[in-house]
Scaffold this active site. Structure first.
Site, PDB file in Angstrom:
ATOM      1  N   GLU A 134     -17.205  -1.373  23.356  1.00 35.83           N
ATOM      2  CA  GLU A 134     -17.860  -0.061  24.031  1.00 35.83           C
ATOM      3  C   GLU A 134     -17.204   0.188  25.423  1.00 35.83           C
ATOM      4  OE1 GLU A 134     -21.046   1.717  23.030  1.00 35.83           O
ATOM      5  OE2 GLU A 134     -19.714   2.714  24.025  1.00 35.83           O
ATOM      6  N   VAL A 137     -13.693   2.612  25.907  1.00 36.74           N
ATOM      7  CA  VAL A 137     -13.468   4.021  26.004  1.00 36.74           C
ATOM      8  C   VAL A 137     -14.653   4.623  26.665  1.00 36.74           C
ATOM      9  CG1 VAL A 137     -13.551   6.055  24.424  1.00 36.74           C
ATOM     10  CG2 VAL A 137     -12.631   4.291  23.552  1.00 36.74           C
ATOM     11  N   GLY A 139     -16.081   4.202  29.607  1.00 34.60           N
ATOM     12  CA  GLY A 139     -16.764   3.539  30.297  1.00 34.60           C
ATOM     13  C   GLY A 139     -18.268   2.914  29.988  1.00 34.60           C
ATOM     14  N   ILE A 141     -20.462   5.277  29.243  1.00 37.48           N
ATOM     15  CA  ILE A 141     -20.601   6.404  28.126  1.00 37.48           C
ATOM     16  C   ILE A 141     -21.020   5.453  26.680  1.00 37.48           C
ATOM     17  CG2 ILE A 141     -20.562   8.349  26.992  1.00 37.48           C
ATOM     18  CD1 ILE A 141     -18.724   9.488  29.200  1.00 37.48           C
ATOM     19  N   GLU A 195      -3.511   4.479  40.037  1.00 39.13           N
ATOM     20  CA  GLU A 195      -2.591   3.533  40.089  1.00 39.13           C
ATOM     21  C   GLU A 195      -1.181   3.870  40.683  1.00 39.13           C
ATOM     22  OE1 GLU A 195      -3.143   0.425  38.356  1.00 39.13           O
ATOM     23  OE2 GLU A 195      -4.993   1.024  37.222  1.00 39.13           O
ATOM     24  N   ASP A 206      -3.187   7.270  28.305  1.00 39.12           N
ATOM     25  CA  ASP A 206      -4.407   6.685  28.499  1.00 39.12           C
ATOM     26  C   ASP A 206      -5.433   7.464  27.742  1.00 39.12           C
ATOM     27  OD1 ASP A 206      -6.522   4.276  29.755  1.00 39.12           O
ATOM     28  OD2 ASP A 206      -7.553   6.471  30.027  1.00 39.12           O
ATOM     29  N   LYS A 210      -7.293   6.344  23.859  1.00 39.13           N
ATOM     30  CA  LYS A 210      -8.861   6.404  23.556  1.00 39.13           C
ATOM     31  C   LYS A 210      -9.250   7.222  22.672  1.00 39.13           C
ATOM     32  CE  LYS A 210      -9.764   5.376  28.459  1.00 39.13           C
ATOM     33  NZ  LYS A 210      -9.931   5.719  29.821  1.00 39.13           N
ATOM     34  N   GLY A 307     -14.276   2.159  36.697  1.00 35.87           N
ATOM     35  CA  GLY A 307     -15.108   1.368  37.930  1.00 35.87           C
ATOM     36  C   GLY A 307     -15.899   0.145  37.307  1.00 35.87           C
TER      37      GLY A 307
END
Lengths: 442, 442
Positions: A134, A137, A139, A141, A195, A206, A210, A307
């Site tokens: 989970e 992808v 965070g 959600i 970054e 990225d 996903k 985060g």
């Protein structure tokens, strides 16, 4: 579920970075609350770190620390392995090791699942071990769980979303402030939102990781990461953002996977969304994923995509789900992708050239008569008609921007037109192309 | 999950209305696709209807039809009972019967779970049978699964949403067209978006049913439906909608459950949402549920809240989840509310009088000097300060509307002010009060 003393479910954690520390802290400090809520005692048993001496936000007491991640995977005292180190190596071997040992494996590693997903999914399916991702992808959600469980009786036709928080943060600030990409990026880096090497985020890679995972889940197919058309946000200028606004749109970096009959379209690129639509209003570090399915219609899930806190919540939800599975006494409830990978056919990927879309085009051309006619002519020759136009105020002897919105056109025709226009020598800078997002609410 | 021939999971369906027909059709016509996807054969075994002779969208072949719903519950051939008749009676007895027989029970019945939830949840918890009710709240939006599973390692602090499609459809059309409530309602009834008796929807009762269920889940507490403060949308006028727009807001009917330390606030009422916030842009028959939790922050789930397709998707997702549980060979993975009801304490409900909110007020008063001073004075005497004001153009000898927005105030002080103002005899029509929604993105 039963009232008697229950055997604890033992968690082994690999990686004590920002997310790892949060997960370790929750498992330690909130152990009682978690047990009260789920009826299951969870115990953080073993933790692998790179450097035992490093100062950390949180160092779990009571758990055994090791510098050898395979000790966690191989430990007889660990039921669920949580991998939070990221990257392909050694994460791949750790995952395969956990599958072989029939341990639950929870990971936030989108790169691993995008690049080596077929092998990883199939290893877990074969061994009957559980795989939770989970957190890989978007965070917090709950998109993975939604596709695996909530849409299990429906058919997803489209899944698209803002799945990179850094990119969305940069685009949102460019939109709000009219600032340049480079400046906002620098600021985002200083604030820790981007970054030092921002390539994965700003080049759309990225997001492509996903969308690879989401497409495999949603369309029950094997997806090669290399099949995803990927374009980032580095070329977007303040002028594009402003023109988009004037035309009633906002620019977002979207990952898009669509099923069209027995084929799929896979792409990541900046897209223009009508200002009033939901995803256009998802700003800053927020993520959003929209699914369109046969019976449920359009659903949109919005939340924090990255985060420590949001990612830790997603990791914990997988740990708790698995602990519930284990405590219920049954085997794995489903294959990692919901459907068995074994029986999956690889759906063909529709080439980008066949895409149909409306387009935003920004040409940088000399301010002289006939230039617009030349552009419009080249588009018209390829069957592309113009829906609207903006021409900026002119400055003596300066190049001007011509901004056009087209009606629906085929990507190959668009490319041919642009090659033709650029070969004529009138373009004083590279032409900007942004596709308009599909946004028909059903 | 295992490759051998698997015992079918047998479904018994009670009710063949719009949703029931869709569920029956999917279980019948898409049986192969469902089995390919889940690895589990699902079979529609028995169906209870009120009238065997009635013409229907779909009549399942192969399933046994009966007019006795308890035959479905008591049948040894049924593993999962799907209740789609709604209402309290006989649904309550059917649910309790299924729990006693240790059968899985899937329901879309929000009224049942709001009014008799404590008994139903506890019956399933005690017997260890499975209860699914994803379809009871917000249709295809996976909010039940999200709270039970995705937020299992987090702490929900606020859950609020647009959970009644009919009400949202009416308010959206009033906003878009400036039409009167009565006219849009009539139209909605003609179009089938509103019931002949619309009370449950427009008076906020249906939303209160749903917020009762969501609060129990999110805060792991026993919630009495009668504790939910409930106010509908029947008094909203086109003028309120227009004034809201001028002030930068949209009016939505919200269900709100908030945890404040060891107490909860439970309410349903029209609320003003800032135009740019996500939920303000959820229109027509769409629903949205926003959760704010300790670690994940704000998450918003948006989708179709009603209708055959979306509700059938939610019902199917519960059936598939249960079938996976059953096929995995384990017991129930969790109590119906995630946490065991047995150990739950009933959190005290904060009285509405203690609510703090900003307010929108519309007074209908004579157009004469001193009236505004009187209103402002009465508010000021109770410690309420005015943030902004709109006064509409005047027509000779006609009453005028005075629209005020206040700063944060306590509900009891507001009530006291209004009683004072109304007792002075200056109000020529009842005063309209709309609370401003809390909308601090974290």
């Amino acid at each position: 579920m039963n009232g008697g003393a229950m055997k604890p479910v033992r968690v082994g954690l690999i990686g004590l970075g920002v997310v790892g520390c949060q997960v370790a802290r929750i498992l330690t400090e909130e152990a009682e609350a978690l047990q009260a809520r789920t009826g299951i005692p969870l115990r953080l048993e073993k933790v692998a770190v790179r450097d035992l001496g490093k100062e950390r936000d949180f160092t779990p007491e009571g758990a055994i620390l090791t510098t050898e991640p395979f000790d966690v995977v191989n430990s007889a005292e660990v039921d669920i392995v949580v991998e939070l180190i990221g990257g392909e190596d050694p994460a791949f071997d750790l995952a395969i090791g956990a599958a072989r040992k029939r341990k639950g494996f929870v990971t936030a590693n989108k790169l691993l699942l995008a690049l080596r997903g077929a092998e990883v999914f199939s290893a877990f399916e074969k061994s009957g071990a559980r795989l939770g991702f989970e957190a890989a992808v978007a965070g917090a959600i709950p998109i993975i769980r939604s596709i695996r469980e909530s849409f299990s009786g429906d058919q997803v036709e489209l899944i698209q979303g803002i799945v990179n928080g850094t990119g969305n943060y940069i685009l949102s600030r460019m939109t709000d402030e009219g600032s340049r990409f480079e400046d906002v990026l620098k600021d985002a880096q200083a604030l820790g939102y981007a970054e030092a090497d921002p390539t994965l985020d700003v080049e759309g890679i990225d997001s492509a990781h996903k969308i690879t995972i989401l497409a495999a889940l949603a369309f029950e197919t094997v997806v090669d990461f290399s099949d995803v058309y990927t374009e980032g946000i580095t070329r977007i200028t303040p002028e594009d953002v402003i023109s988009a606004g004037e035309l009633g749109y906002r620019i977002k970096l979207l990952g898009i996977a669509r099923r069209i009959e027995d084929a799929i379209s896979l792409r990541v690129h900046p897209a223009m969304l009508p200002q009033r639509c939901l995803m256009a209003n998802v700003n800053g570090p927020f993520n959003a994923v929209e699914t369109r399915s046969k019976r449920a219609g359009v659903s949109t899930l919005v939340g924090r995509g990255a985060g420590g806190g949001p990612t830790a919540t997603a990791v914990l939800s997988d740990i708790v789900s698995m602990a519930r599975d284990i405590a219920s006494g049954g085997g794995a409830r489903m294959a990692p992708l919901g459907s068995p990978v074994g029986g999956m056919e690889k759906l063909p990927v529709i080439p980008m050239d066949e895409l149909e879309s409306e387009y935003y085009l920004r040409f940088t051309v000399p301010d002289r008569p006939g230039v617009l006619a030349q552009i419009a002519g080249a588009l018209g020759d390829n069957g592309i008609s113009i829906a609207s136009m903006i021409q900026r105020e002119r400055m003596e002897n300066q190049p001007v921007s011509v901004v056009l919105m087209t009606h629906n056109a085929v990507e190959a025709d668009m490319k041919r037109s642009l090659t033709h226009i650029e070969s004529s020598g009138i373009c004083l800078a590279p032409t900007m192309i942004i596709r308009i997002a599909e946004n028909d609410r059903d």
